[in-house]
Design an enzyme around this catalytic site. Sequence first.
Site: not given
Length: 344
Positions: A65, A206, A229, A313
Amino acid sequence: MEIFETLKTLCALPAVSGFEPKAAETVADMLRPYCSEVSVDVHGNVLARKSCGKPDAPTILLDAHLDQIGFLVTDVLEGGFLRFAPVGGVDPRMLLAGEVTILAEEPLFGVVSCLPPHLLKAGEQDNAVPVDEMLIDTGLLNAKEKITIGTPIVFAGEPVRLAGDCVSGKSLDDRAGIAAILSAMERLAGEKSLRCDVAVLISAQEEVTGLGAATGTFAVQPSFAIAVDVSHAKTPDAPAEGVFEYGGGPLIGVGPNLHRGLTTAIQKTAKAEDIHYQTEVMEGNTGTNAWTMQIVAHGVATALLSIPLRYMHTPIEAIRLSDLTDTADLIYQFVRKFDGEVGA
């Protein structure tokens, strides 16, 4: 392909979920030397294909993604301050004092403001500040002339080399996956005896909806797919479960979301080619595009490869380049011999 330079190029592309098309054009250009067909669709998916030239050959789809977590401007205040909302899984604990880029017509630098400890009341240092109470300071006295509500925002900075083969920076989730596919496709471009058609989907959204995986996979209609991923790498403060060796090679997912025959075939390739890998048991929703891709159209036999990543993240995500290159090598070695024959 110099993999670190590729990562720098990819991580520099701003592509908050829902704002991918401009970045998608750059990725499409990166794929063109290795594929006969490359396009960007209405949502910002990059779709590419390398045909083996054999009639009725099976198609295997490689997905990673393009989108990244980020923010949207919700209000422009006097004095150059912005209020903002998160897009994707943003942890408010790591935002204060962070550096960001506001993607106005001319990109602008900003910092997430924070009160110094001297001005906090007793006990406030122990409390996380909600995102809707945070502000971005741009320093602009005419911010309302340059920034509109709905403008996307990304973390600032670019990847840096740590000791050894470690790299840290924003958006390695999932630009590392894109880099692995690009590296594999570079090698597959020289293969003259492929027995399958290879499609590539660099997918949008995504982090929020899975829209890109659904529409892109439907456009390709493959029989097989591999989602690429990231997953959690070990650190000294991490829990004992659900984390994996940093430098231990790609994780091959095993679970009900993932086709057992395809997964086993990839594991056999890793063993035959002496490629380090780890097994990640995923008993339900994998939280990746593999979950979405498997139920598109007539159903797609789907496998999942994940690159071990620290600090997911955040603006300081970290990987080892050896894990990325092992992932690329596993994709290449598997696809170059794949003929669509897998067990149930």
